[in-house]
Design a protein around this motif. Structure first.
Motif, short mmCIF file in Angstrom:
data_model
loop_
_atom_site.label_atom_id
_atom_site.label_comp_id
_atom_site.label_asym_id
_atom_site.label_seq_id
_atom_site.Cartn_x
_atom_site.Cartn_y
_atom_site.Cartn_z
N VAL A 34 0.84 -1.20 0.00
CA VAL A 34 0.00 0.00 0.00
C VAL A 34 0.87 1.25 0.00
O VAL A 34 1.99 1.24 0.51
N THR A 35 0.33 2.30 -0.56
CA THR A 35 1.03 3.59 -0.56
C THR A 35 0.87 4.23 0.82
O THR A 35 -0.03 3.84 1.59
N PRO A 36 1.72 5.21 1.15
CA PRO A 36 1.55 5.90 2.42
C PRO A 36 0.16 6.55 2.56
O PRO A 36 -0.41 6.57 3.66
N GLU A 37 -0.40 7.03 1.45
CA GLU A 37 -1.74 7.63 1.49
C GLU A 37 -2.79 6.58 1.81
O GLU A 37 -3.69 6.80 2.61
N ASP A 38 -2.67 5.41 1.13
CA ASP A 38 -3.61 4.31 1.40
C ASP A 38 -3.47 3.83 2.84
O ASP A 38 -4.47 3.51 3.50
N GLU A 39 -2.23 3.75 3.33
CA GLU A 39 -2.01 3.31 4.71
C GLU A 39 -2.74 4.24 5.68
O GLU A 39 -3.43 3.78 6.59
N ALA A 40 -2.60 5.55 5.49
CA ALA A 40 -3.27 6.51 6.37
C ALA A 40 -4.79 6.35 6.30
O ALA A 40 -5.48 6.35 7.33
#
Length: 135
Positions: A34-40
Motif C-alpha cells: 500500500v502507498t503511504p496515502e492508502d495506509e493513512a
C-alpha cells in the motif's frame, strides 16, 4: 519504507520484516503493498470500525461502520428514566409511610413509642409486645 496491508488481519506489515514474518509463519497470505496515502486512509477506517475491501482495479472500498445496536443507544435514556421513576416512587412511598405512621402515632401514640423503644432489641420482640396490647 514499504508497507503491506492484510485485510484478513486488518493489520500492516513492514516489508523490511517480511523474512522474519515468513520464517515465523505469520505473514498474511492476502498482504498487499500500500502507498503511504492508502495506509493513512486504511488506518483511519480501521479505527472507525469501517468495513474495508479491495475492489477490482486496486482501489479500496470503505463503508461506514454499522450503527450501534438499539440497546447501546437506549441504555442512557432508560437509565435516566429509571432514576426518575425511582425518585418518584421513593418520594411517594416516603409520604405514604409518613402519613400512615403519623396517623398511627396520633391514635396509638403510647404503643408506637413503646415499639420504637423495643426495636433496638429486635423487631419481632417489639411487634409481639405491641400485639399483646391489643388483645
Amino acid at each position: 519504507m514499504t508497507i503491506f496491508y492484510s485485510n484478513a488481519i486488518r493489520g500492516f506489515y513492514p516489508a523490511a520484516m517480511r523474512a522474519d514474518y515468513e520464517q515465523a509463519g505469520t505473514w498474511a497470505a492476502d498482504a498487499v503493498e500500500v502507498t503511504p496515502e492508502d495506509e493513512a486512509m486504511l488506518r483511519e477506517a480501521i479505527t472507525a470500525g469501517a468495513a474495508i475491501r479491495k475492489k477490482s482495479g486496486g482501489k479500496w472500498a470503505i463503508t461506514a461502520p454499522p450503527p450501534p445496536p438499539f440497546a447501546v443507544l437506549a441504555a442512557p435514556i432508560l437509565a435516566s428514566a429509571r432514576q426518575a421513576r425511582d425518585a418518584i416512587l421513593k418520594s411517594a412511598v416516603g409520604s405514604v409511610v409518613g402519613n400512615v405512621v403519623g396517623g398511627i402515632t396520633s391514635k396509638y401514640g403510647g404503643v408506637v413509642s413503646e415499639m420504637k423503644d423495643k426495636i433496638g432489641g429486635g423487631i419481632s420482640g417489639a411487634i409481639g409486645s405491641a400485639a399483646d396490647k391489643f388483645k
